[in-house]
Enzyme design. Structure first.
Site, PDB file in Angstrom:
ATOM      1  N   LYS A  13      11.513  22.005  24.180  1.00 15.49           N
ATOM      2  CA  LYS A  13      11.971  22.740  22.985  1.00 15.49           C
ATOM      3  C   LYS A  13      13.234  22.088  22.417  1.00 15.49           C
ATOM      4  O   LYS A  13      13.309  21.804  21.230  1.00 15.49           O
ATOM      5  CB  LYS A  13      12.277  24.210  23.325  1.00 15.49           C
ATOM      6  CG  LYS A  13      11.097  24.970  23.899  1.00 15.49           C
ATOM      7  CD  LYS A  13      11.438  26.433  24.178  1.00 15.49           C
ATOM      8  CE  LYS A  13      12.456  26.630  25.291  1.00 15.49           C
ATOM      9  NZ  LYS A  13      11.952  26.340  26.639  1.00 15.49           N
ATOM     10  N   ARG A  88      13.166  35.355  23.756  1.00 14.92           N
ATOM     11  CA  ARG A  88      12.544  35.179  25.067  1.00 14.92           C
ATOM     12  C   ARG A  88      11.980  36.494  25.603  1.00 14.92           C
ATOM     13  O   ARG A  88      11.354  36.496  26.664  1.00 14.92           O
ATOM     14  CB  ARG A  88      13.581  34.657  26.063  1.00 14.92           C
ATOM     15  CG  ARG A  88      13.582  33.131  26.233  1.00 14.92           C
ATOM     16  CD  ARG A  88      14.728  32.763  27.170  1.00 14.92           C
ATOM     17  NE  ARG A  88      14.551  31.531  27.880  1.00 14.92           N
ATOM     18  CZ  ARG A  88      15.005  30.349  27.501  1.00 14.92           C
ATOM     19  NH1 ARG A  88      15.628  30.207  26.363  1.00 14.92           N
ATOM     20  NH2 ARG A  88      14.839  29.289  28.267  1.00 14.92           N
ATOM     21  N   ARG A 127      15.562  15.819  35.252  1.00 11.71           N
ATOM     22  CA  ARG A 127      16.760  16.118  34.453  1.00 11.71           C
ATOM     23  C   ARG A 127      17.936  16.469  35.372  1.00 11.71           C
ATOM     24  O   ARG A 127      19.073  16.112  35.087  1.00 11.71           O
ATOM     25  CB  ARG A 127      16.472  17.278  33.487  1.00 11.71           C
ATOM     26  CG  ARG A 127      17.686  17.629  32.636  1.00 11.71           C
ATOM     27  CD  ARG A 127      17.358  18.578  31.512  1.00 11.71           C
ATOM     28  NE  ARG A 127      17.080  19.924  32.001  1.00 11.71           N
ATOM     29  CZ  ARG A 127      16.696  20.948  31.222  1.00 11.71           C
ATOM     30  NH1 ARG A 127      16.515  20.759  29.940  1.00 11.71           N
ATOM     31  NH2 ARG A 127      16.476  22.133  31.733  1.00 11.71           N
ATOM     32  N   ARG A 133      22.375  19.592  35.854  1.00 14.45           N
ATOM     33  CA  ARG A 133      22.398  21.021  35.498  1.00 14.45           C
ATOM     34  C   ARG A 133      22.160  21.870  36.747  1.00 14.45           C
ATOM     35  O   ARG A 133      21.215  21.644  37.493  1.00 14.45           O
ATOM     36  CB  ARG A 133      21.329  21.314  34.437  1.00 14.45           C
ATOM     37  CG  ARG A 133      21.948  21.529  33.074  1.00 14.45           C
ATOM     38  CD  ARG A 133      20.919  21.693  32.015  1.00 14.45           C
ATOM     39  NE  ARG A 133      20.143  22.925  32.142  1.00 14.45           N
ATOM     40  CZ  ARG A 133      19.324  23.351  31.193  1.00 14.45           C
ATOM     41  NH1 ARG A 133      19.176  22.661  30.080  1.00 14.45           N
ATOM     42  NH2 ARG A 133      18.645  24.464  31.344  1.00 14.45           N
ATOM     43  N   ARG A 144      12.459  30.624  36.984  1.00  9.50           N
ATOM     44  CA  ARG A 144      12.444  30.541  35.519  1.00  9.50           C
ATOM     45  C   ARG A 144      11.007  30.546  34.989  1.00  9.50           C
ATOM     46  O   ARG A 144      10.717  31.131  33.950  1.00  9.50           O
ATOM     47  CB  ARG A 144      13.192  29.285  35.063  1.00  9.50           C
ATOM     48  CG  ARG A 144      14.711  29.451  35.198  1.00  9.50           C
ATOM     49  CD  ARG A 144      15.452  28.130  35.247  1.00  9.50           C
ATOM     50  NE  ARG A 144      15.328  27.329  34.060  1.00  9.50           N
ATOM     51  CZ  ARG A 144      15.606  26.032  34.005  1.00  9.50           C
ATOM     52  NH1 ARG A 144      16.031  25.404  35.087  1.00  9.50           N
ATOM     53  NH2 ARG A 144      15.486  25.377  32.892  1.00  9.50           N
TER      54      ARG A 144
HETATM   55  P1  B4P Z   1      14.273  20.256  27.138  1.00  9.31           P
HETATM   56  O1  B4P Z   1      13.846  19.958  25.737  1.00  9.31           O
HETATM   57  O2  B4P Z   1      15.731  20.155  27.432  1.00  9.31           O
HETATM   58  O3  B4P Z   1      13.818  21.701  27.664  1.00  9.31           O
HETATM   59  P2  B4P Z   1      13.975  23.111  27.041  1.00  9.31           P
HETATM   60  O4  B4P Z   1      12.572  23.623  27.008  1.00  9.31           O
HETATM   61  O5  B4P Z   1      14.716  23.090  25.742  1.00  9.31           O
HETATM   62  O6  B4P Z   1      15.020  23.871  27.976  1.00  9.31           O
HETATM   63  P3  B4P Z   1      15.055  25.076  29.022  1.00  9.31           P
HETATM   64  O7  B4P Z   1      14.027  26.127  28.682  1.00  9.31           O
HETATM   65  O8  B4P Z   1      15.019  24.468  30.357  1.00  9.31           O
HETATM   66  O9  B4P Z   1      16.487  25.679  28.938  1.00  9.31           O
HETATM   67  P4  B4P Z   1      17.389  26.542  27.951  1.00  9.31           P
HETATM   68  O10 B4P Z   1      18.559  25.690  27.686  1.00  9.31           O
HETATM   69  O11 B4P Z   1      16.645  27.067  26.753  1.00  9.31           O
HETATM   70  O12 B4P Z   1      13.404  19.322  28.059  1.00  9.31           O
HETATM   71  C1  B4P Z   1      13.515  19.326  29.450  1.00  9.31           C
HETATM   72  C2  B4P Z   1      13.440  17.921  30.024  1.00  9.31           C
HETATM   73  O13 B4P Z   1      12.187  17.315  29.738  1.00  9.31           O
HETATM   74  C3  B4P Z   1      14.506  16.983  29.452  1.00  9.31           C
HETATM   75  O14 B4P Z   1      15.049  16.233  30.504  1.00  9.31           O
HETATM   76  C4  B4P Z   1      13.744  16.109  28.477  1.00  9.31           C
HETATM   77  O15 B4P Z   1      14.293  14.807  28.362  1.00  9.31           O
HETATM   78  C5  B4P Z   1      12.361  16.052  29.102  1.00  9.31           C
HETATM   79  N1  B4P Z   1      11.283  15.926  28.128  1.00  9.31           N
HETATM   80  C6  B4P Z   1      11.199  16.560  26.929  1.00  9.31           C
HETATM   81  N2  B4P Z   1      10.050  16.214  26.297  1.00  9.31           N
HETATM   82  C7  B4P Z   1       9.382  15.366  27.152  1.00  9.31           C
HETATM   83  C8  B4P Z   1       8.111  14.661  27.083  1.00  9.31           C
HETATM   84  N3  B4P Z   1       7.276  14.770  26.035  1.00  9.31           N
HETATM   85  N4  B4P Z   1       7.754  13.897  28.147  1.00  9.31           N
HETATM   86  C9  B4P Z   1       8.569  13.777  29.217  1.00  9.31           C
HETATM   87  N5  B4P Z   1       9.783  14.386  29.338  1.00  9.31           N
HETATM   88  C10 B4P Z   1      10.176  15.184  28.311  1.00  9.31           C
HETATM   89  O16 B4P Z   1      17.794  27.833  28.838  1.00  9.31           O
HETATM   90  C11 B4P Z   1      18.555  27.770  30.021  1.00  9.31           C
HETATM   91  C12 B4P Z   1      18.851  29.182  30.550  1.00  9.31           C
HETATM   92  O17 B4P Z   1      19.678  29.908  29.592  1.00  9.31           O
HETATM   93  C13 B4P Z   1      17.669  30.117  30.768  1.00  9.31           C
HETATM   94  O18 B4P Z   1      17.048  29.913  32.032  1.00  9.31           O
HETATM   95  C14 B4P Z   1      18.344  31.521  30.641  1.00  9.31           C
HETATM   96  O19 B4P Z   1      19.002  31.880  31.841  1.00  9.31           O
HETATM   97  C15 B4P Z   1      19.384  31.320  29.577  1.00  9.31           C
HETATM   98  N6  B4P Z   1      18.896  31.691  28.224  1.00  9.31           N
HETATM   99  C16 B4P Z   1      18.707  30.831  27.170  1.00  9.31           C
HETATM  100  N7  B4P Z   1      18.248  31.508  26.095  1.00  9.31           N
HETATM  101  C17 B4P Z   1      18.143  32.818  26.461  1.00  9.31           C
HETATM  102  C18 B4P Z   1      17.704  33.997  25.798  1.00  9.31           C
HETATM  103  N8  B4P Z   1      17.273  33.970  24.529  1.00  9.31           N
HETATM  104  N9  B4P Z   1      17.719  35.175  26.482  1.00  9.31           N
HETATM  105  C19 B4P Z   1      18.155  35.231  27.742  1.00  9.31           C
HETATM  106  N10 B4P Z   1      18.592  34.147  28.442  1.00  9.31           N
HETATM  107  C20 B4P Z   1      18.576  32.942  27.816  1.00  9.31           C
END
Ligand code: B4P
Length: 187
Positions: A13, A88, A127, A133, A144
Site C-alpha cells: 500500500k 482498517r 523489510r 521496524r 497483524r
Molecule cells: P509496504 O508498502 O510498506 O506495506 P504496507 O502495506 O504499506 O504497510 P503495513 O500494512 O505493514 O503497515 P502500516 O504502516 O500501514 O510494503 C511492505 C514491504 O514490501 C516493503 O519492504 C516493500 O519494499 C515491499 N514491497 C512492496 N511491493 C512489493 C512488490 N510488488 N514485490 C516485492 N516487495 C514489495 O501500519 C503499521 C501499524 O500501524 C499497524 O499494524 C497498526 O498497528 C497501526 N495502524 C496504521 N493504521 C491504522 C489504522 N487506521 N487504525 C489502527 N491502527 C493503525
C-alpha cells in the site's frame, strides 16, 4: 481524485501510494507513517501507540479517526488524496463516509491489493532486516494478518456494495502492480 488503498500488511500500500502521489499529484495519507511520527516524538500518545503497534494490534478508532479528520482538513488535501492504511475497521469506514459527506466529496475508488499470506511474511521479514521496524517480526506479523482478516477484510464487501471496489493482484514487481492499479483506475 479520492482513493483508498486497502490490503493486508506488506501488500505494498505504502509503496504504491507513493507512486500514485507522484503520478497524479495527490497527497498520500498514511496512518502508519503518521503513527510512527507520533512514536518518534516520544509523547505519552506515542508511547501508547508504540506498544499497540509492536503487539500487531490496531490503535483505537477514536484516535485514528481524530488523526485523519484533522489531516484531511489541511489545504494539500483539498483537491484529492490517497488513504493508505485507513480505514482498517468498519467504524473507521463509517467515519470516513461522514467526513467525505461533510467535505461534499466523493470516493472514486477503493483499490484492494491482494497477496498470499506466506509471501507477505517473507516481504515483511526482509523489510525488518533492511529498515529495522520493531513490528516486523514473525509473531507480530502473524497477529497483524489475523487482525487484518478479522477487522479489515470485511471492508472489501463494504466497498463492493458501494460499487467502488477494484481488486488487484499484488504479486509481481512493483512496476507490474502499479500497471494493474492504473488499469483499475481507468476502468
Ligand atoms: P509496504 O508498502 O510498506 O506495506 P504496507 O502495506 O504499506 O504497510 P503495513 O500494512 O505493514 O503497515 P502500516 O504502516 O500501514 O510494503 C511492505 C514491504 O514490501 C516493503 O519492504 C516493500 O519494499 C515491499 N514491497 C512492496 N511491493 C512489493 C512488490 N510488488 N514485490 C516485492 N516487495 C514489495 O501500519 C503499521 C501499524 O500501524 C499497524 O499494524 C497498526 O498497528 C497501526 N495502524 C496504521 N493504521 C491504522 C489504522 N487506521 N487504525 C489502527 N491502527 C493503525
Amino acid at each position: 481524485m479520492r482513493l483508498i488503498l486497502l490490503g493486508p500488511p506488506g501488500a505494498g500500500k505504502g509503496t504504491q501510494a507513493k507512486r500514485l502521489e507522484q503520478k497524479h499529484g495527490l497527497t498520500q495519507l498514511s496512518t502508519g507513517d503518521m503513527l510512527r511520527s507520533v512514536v518518534e516524538s516520544g509523547s505519552a500518545l506515542g508511547r501508547e501507540a508504540k506498544a499497540i503497534m509492536d503487539a500487531g494490534k490496531l490503535v483505537s478508532d477514536d484516535i485514528m479517526i481524530r488523526m485523519i479528520s484533522e489531516r484531511i482538513d489541511e489545504p494539500d488535501c483539498a483537491t484529492g488524496f490517497i488513504l493508505d492504511g485507513f480505514p482498517r475497521t468498519r467504524a473507521q469506514a463509517e467515519a470516513l463516509d461522514e467526513l467525505l459527506e461533510r467535505l461534499g466529496a466523493r470516493l472514486e475508488r477503493c483499490v484492494a491489493i491482494l497477496v498470499d499470506e506466506d509471501v507477505l511474511v517473507e516481504r515483511l521479514l526482509k523489510r525488518a532486516r533492511i529498515e529495522g521496524r520493531t513490528d516486523d517480526n514473525e509473531g507480530t506479523i502473524r497477529t497483524r494478518m489475523r487482525v487484518y482478516r478479522d477487522q479489515t477484510e470485511p471492508l472489501l464487501d463494504y466497498y463492493r456494495e458501494r460499487g467502488v471496489l477494484a481488486e488487484v493482484e499484488g504479486l509481481g514487481s512493483v512496476e507490474e502492480v502499479a500497471k494493474r492499479i492504473a488499469a483499475a483506475l481507468d476502468g
